[in-house]
Scaffold this motif. Structure first.
Motif, PDB file in Angstrom:
ATOM      1  N   ALA A 147      17.566  43.188  27.960  1.00  0.00           N
ATOM      2  CA  ALA A 147      17.058  41.814  28.125  1.00  0.00           C
ATOM      3  C   ALA A 147      15.573  41.752  27.792  1.00  0.00           C
ATOM      4  O   ALA A 147      14.734  41.538  28.655  1.00  0.00           O
ATOM      5  N   PRO A 148      15.200  41.915  26.524  1.00  0.00           N
ATOM      6  CA  PRO A 148      13.789  42.070  26.172  1.00  0.00           C
ATOM      7  C   PRO A 148      12.972  40.781  26.175  1.00  0.00           C
ATOM      8  O   PRO A 148      11.745  40.835  26.234  1.00  0.00           O
ATOM      9  N   TYR A 149      13.615  39.624  26.123  1.00  0.00           N
ATOM     10  CA  TYR A 149      12.867  38.378  25.960  1.00  0.00           C
ATOM     11  C   TYR A 149      12.258  37.914  27.283  1.00  0.00           C
ATOM     12  O   TYR A 149      12.836  38.102  28.355  1.00  0.00           O
ATOM     13  N   TYR A 150      11.096  37.289  27.179  1.00  0.00           N
ATOM     14  CA  TYR A 150      10.439  36.723  28.356  1.00  0.00           C
ATOM     15  C   TYR A 150      11.242  35.568  28.927  1.00  0.00           C
ATOM     16  O   TYR A 150      11.368  35.411  30.136  1.00  0.00           O
ATOM     17  N   PHE A 151      11.782  34.742  28.038  1.00  0.00           N
ATOM     18  CA  PHE A 151      12.616  33.623  28.466  1.00  0.00           C
ATOM     19  C   PHE A 151      14.069  34.091  28.517  1.00  0.00           C
ATOM     20  O   PHE A 151      14.631  34.443  27.473  1.00  0.00           O
ATOM     21  N   PRO A 152      14.694  34.104  29.681  1.00  0.00           N
ATOM     22  CA  PRO A 152      16.113  34.498  29.765  1.00  0.00           C
ATOM     23  C   PRO A 152      17.011  33.678  28.849  1.00  0.00           C
ATOM     24  O   PRO A 152      18.050  34.151  28.406  1.00  0.00           O
ATOM     25  N   LEU A 153      16.581  32.452  28.553  1.00  0.00           N
ATOM     26  CA  LEU A 153      17.345  31.604  27.638  1.00  0.00           C
ATOM     27  C   LEU A 153      17.559  32.296  26.305  1.00  0.00           C
ATOM     28  O   LEU A 153      18.654  32.238  25.721  1.00  0.00           O
ATOM     29  N   TYR A 154      16.529  32.962  25.789  1.00  0.00           N
ATOM     30  CA  TYR A 154      16.633  33.620  24.490  1.00  0.00           C
ATOM     31  C   TYR A 154      17.576  34.820  24.537  1.00  0.00           C
ATOM     32  O   TYR A 154      18.264  35.114  23.549  1.00  0.00           O
ATOM     33  N   GLY A 205      31.468  28.660  16.666  1.00  0.00           N
ATOM     34  CA  GLY A 205      30.676  29.237  17.755  1.00  0.00           C
ATOM     35  C   GLY A 205      29.238  29.484  17.348  1.00  0.00           C
ATOM     36  O   GLY A 205      28.312  29.217  18.121  1.00  0.00           O
ATOM     37  N   LEU A 206      29.036  29.987  16.125  1.00  0.00           N
ATOM     38  CA  LEU A 206      27.675  30.204  15.635  1.00  0.00           C
ATOM     39  C   LEU A 206      26.903  28.889  15.558  1.00  0.00           C
ATOM     40  O   LEU A 206      25.760  28.795  16.022  1.00  0.00           O
ATOM     41  N   LEU A 207      27.519  27.890  14.949  1.00  0.00           N
ATOM     42  CA  LEU A 207      26.850  26.594  14.819  1.00  0.00           C
ATOM     43  C   LEU A 207      26.601  25.966  16.182  1.00  0.00           C
ATOM     44  O   LEU A 207      25.510  25.437  16.452  1.00  0.00           O
ATOM     45  N   GLY A 208      27.602  26.016  17.053  1.00  0.00           N
ATOM     46  CA  GLY A 208      27.441  25.433  18.377  1.00  0.00           C
ATOM     47  C   GLY A 208      26.371  26.134  19.190  1.00  0.00           C
ATOM     48  O   GLY A 208      25.555  25.484  19.861  1.00  0.00           O
ATOM     49  N   SER A 209      26.349  27.470  19.126  1.00  0.00           N
ATOM     50  CA  SER A 209      25.331  28.227  19.858  1.00  0.00           C
ATOM     51  C   SER A 209      23.935  27.903  19.346  1.00  0.00           C
ATOM     52  O   SER A 209      22.982  27.795  20.126  1.00  0.00           O
ATOM     53  N   THR A 210      23.825  27.741  18.022  1.00  0.00           N
ATOM     54  CA  THR A 210      22.525  27.411  17.444  1.00  0.00           C
ATOM     55  C   THR A 210      22.034  26.051  17.936  1.00  0.00           C
ATOM     56  O   THR A 210      20.873  25.899  18.344  1.00  0.00           O
ATOM     57  N   VAL A 211      22.924  25.062  17.915  1.00  0.00           N
ATOM     58  CA  VAL A 211      22.536  23.716  18.367  1.00  0.00           C
ATOM     59  C   VAL A 211      22.182  23.728  19.850  1.00  0.00           C
ATOM     60  O   VAL A 211      21.146  23.184  20.265  1.00  0.00           O
ATOM     61  N   VAL A 212      23.033  24.347  20.664  1.00  0.00           N
ATOM     62  CA  VAL A 212      22.777  24.419  22.108  1.00  0.00           C
ATOM     63  C   VAL A 212      21.467  25.160  22.382  1.00  0.00           C
ATOM     64  O   VAL A 212      20.658  24.749  23.233  1.00  0.00           O
ATOM     65  N   GLY A 213      21.237  26.265  21.647  1.00  0.00           N
ATOM     66  CA  GLY A 213      20.000  27.021  21.836  1.00  0.00           C
ATOM     67  C   GLY A 213      18.762  26.214  21.487  1.00  0.00           C
ATOM     68  O   GLY A 213      17.761  26.256  22.204  1.00  0.00           O
ATOM     69  N   LEU A 214      18.841  25.455  20.377  1.00  0.00           N
ATOM     70  CA  LEU A 214      17.700  24.641  19.980  1.00  0.00           C
ATOM     71  C   LEU A 214      17.420  23.542  20.997  1.00  0.00           C
ATOM     72  O   LEU A 214      16.261  23.279  21.345  1.00  0.00           O
ATOM     73  N   SER A 229       0.176  24.903  33.792  1.00  0.00           N
ATOM     74  CA  SER A 229      -0.075  26.315  34.065  1.00  0.00           C
ATOM     75  C   SER A 229       0.474  26.761  35.405  1.00  0.00           C
ATOM     76  O   SER A 229       0.249  27.885  35.822  1.00  0.00           O
ATOM     77  N   SER A 230       1.181  25.893  36.122  1.00  0.00           N
ATOM     78  CA  SER A 230       1.710  26.242  37.436  1.00  0.00           C
ATOM     79  C   SER A 230       2.710  27.374  37.343  1.00  0.00           C
ATOM     80  O   SER A 230       3.537  27.412  36.434  1.00  0.00           O
ATOM     81  N   VAL A 231       2.648  28.309  38.289  1.00  0.00           N
ATOM     82  CA  VAL A 231       3.583  29.428  38.273  1.00  0.00           C
ATOM     83  C   VAL A 231       4.998  28.952  38.526  1.00  0.00           C
ATOM     84  O   VAL A 231       5.954  29.672  38.245  1.00  0.00           O
ATOM     85  N   ARG A 232       5.157  27.740  39.066  1.00  0.00           N
ATOM     86  CA  ARG A 232       6.505  27.232  39.278  1.00  0.00           C
ATOM     87  C   ARG A 232       7.237  27.061  37.963  1.00  0.00           C
ATOM     88  O   ARG A 232       8.466  27.032  37.944  1.00  0.00           O
ATOM     89  N   GLY A 233       6.489  26.942  36.876  1.00  0.00           N
ATOM     90  CA  GLY A 233       7.119  26.779  35.583  1.00  0.00           C
ATOM     91  C   GLY A 233       7.525  28.076  34.931  1.00  0.00           C
ATOM     92  O   GLY A 233       8.096  28.067  33.857  1.00  0.00           O
ATOM     93  N   SER A 234       7.249  29.217  35.562  1.00  0.00           N
ATOM     94  CA  SER A 234       7.585  30.495  34.963  1.00  0.00           C
ATOM     95  C   SER A 234       9.093  30.683  34.904  1.00  0.00           C
ATOM     96  O   SER A 234       9.772  30.584  35.920  1.00  0.00           O
ATOM     97  N   PRO A 235       9.647  30.966  33.726  1.00  0.00           N
ATOM     98  CA  PRO A 235      11.096  31.173  33.644  1.00  0.00           C
ATOM     99  C   PRO A 235      11.539  32.407  34.411  1.00  0.00           C
ATOM    100  O   PRO A 235      12.655  32.460  34.912  1.00  0.00           O
ATOM    101  N   LEU A 236      10.674  33.408  34.514  1.00  0.00           N
ATOM    102  CA  LEU A 236      11.031  34.597  35.286  1.00  0.00           C
ATOM    103  C   LEU A 236      11.057  34.292  36.775  1.00  0.00           C
ATOM    104  O   LEU A 236      11.861  34.866  37.521  1.00  0.00           O
ATOM    105  N   ASP A 237      10.172  33.384  37.241  1.00  0.00           N
ATOM    106  CA  ASP A 237      10.243  32.937  38.634  1.00  0.00           C
ATOM    107  C   ASP A 237      11.594  32.293  38.918  1.00  0.00           C
ATOM    108  O   ASP A 237      12.241  32.568  39.924  1.00  0.00           O
TER     109      ASP A 237
END
Length: 267
Positions: A147-154, A205-214, A229-237
């Motif tokens: 899980a290398p990305y900072y944003f878990p979404l990625y 699935g590829l097209l749908g994942s791309t659209v959903v991801g965007l 800049s609030s820490v509440r916005g941190s995706p890792l939080d």
């Protein structure tokens, strides 16, 4: 800048640089380029292109990852703390977690592996597709575990793309196998509908994942803009609180109370 476009262009440039050296021996005993079997290797014309090929091999295949590694290692202690460093090189690594700052190098390695597969097995499409699948699966397994990305979404987006791309490659392997069976007179035409269905699922699935991801990415950017800049916005939080919520029922009461307090603060 070179620091941005170098990694993006690595796959096509690296493949073009390596193409001159990918040769295969045919029935006449001579060697020909695997990407163009009309071009003979090691003759005078090929030797005339050798300096350009070596220049591309050194300049693209070796120099781009070498420069990237040098930048990351030289500025390792400043990558996420120094504003000037982030502004100069952040496009290379800013999407990744702090301890995974070297992930761009791993991605270049994956691109190089794909380029080599496309050249070495250019005349064996079934083997080529199987090797593509192996590279994608190995990269996907490592990405899921680390899980290398900072944003878990990625991370989730990458996992979905790897999965559906694997489905497309499997459909390609099945199609090539069915064609081979049909040409040898051993049947195989009955599988065409199944293969087409598998391919359709993979592409959708590829097209749908791309659209959903965007869409999710845009929503994340807007949420970060609102929070500032609030820490509440941190995706890792957010990910940490979600994990703790899942574990809270199994924790001792005193630790569960700490989770409730953290959850309330996060809200």
């Amino acid at each position: 800048t070179q620091s941005t476009w170098g990694p993006l262009a690595y796959l096509p440039l690296g493949r073009s640089s390596l193409a001159l050296f990918a040769c295969t021996q045919l029935a006449d005993g001579a060697f020909y380029m695997t990407t163009n079997l009309e071009v003979r290797c090691y003759d005078s014309a090929w030797m005339g292109l050798l300096p350009l090929g070596l220049l591309g091999l050194i300049g693209y295949v070796c120099l781009i990852p070498g420069l990237l590694a040098a930048v990351l290692l030289r500025h390792r202690s400043l990558l996420f703390t120094d504003l000037a460093t982030v502004q100069a090189f952040g496009s290379l690594y800013a999407l990744f977690r702090t301890r995974m700052f070297f992930a761009p190098l791993a991605l270049l390695g994956k691109k190089l592996a794909l380029a080599l597969v496309s050249l070495v097995f250019a005349q064996a499409p079934t083997v080529q597709a199987a090797c593509y699948l192996l590279v994608i699966l190995m990269g996907g397994f490592a990405q899921t575990k680390i899980a290398p990305y900072y944003f878990p979404l990625y991370d989730r987006f990458e996992t979905a793309l790897n999965g559906f791309l694997s489905v497309v490659l499997v459909s390609g392997i099945l199609s090539l196998s069915a064609d081979g069976a049909a040409s040898s007179g051993s049947g195989g035409s009955s599988t065409s509908g199944f293969v087409l269905a598998v391919f359709f699922v993979g592409v959708v699935g590829l097209l749908g994942s791309t659209v959903v991801g965007l869409v999710a990415d845009v929503r994340q950017i807007r949420a970060d803009a609102r929070v500032g800049s609030s820490v509440r916005g941190s995706p890792l939080d957010t990910e940490l609180v979600r994990l703790l919520r899942d574990l809270a029922p199994d924790l001792p009461p005193e630790r569960s109370a700490l989770v409730d307090a953290l959850d309330s603060a996060h809200r």
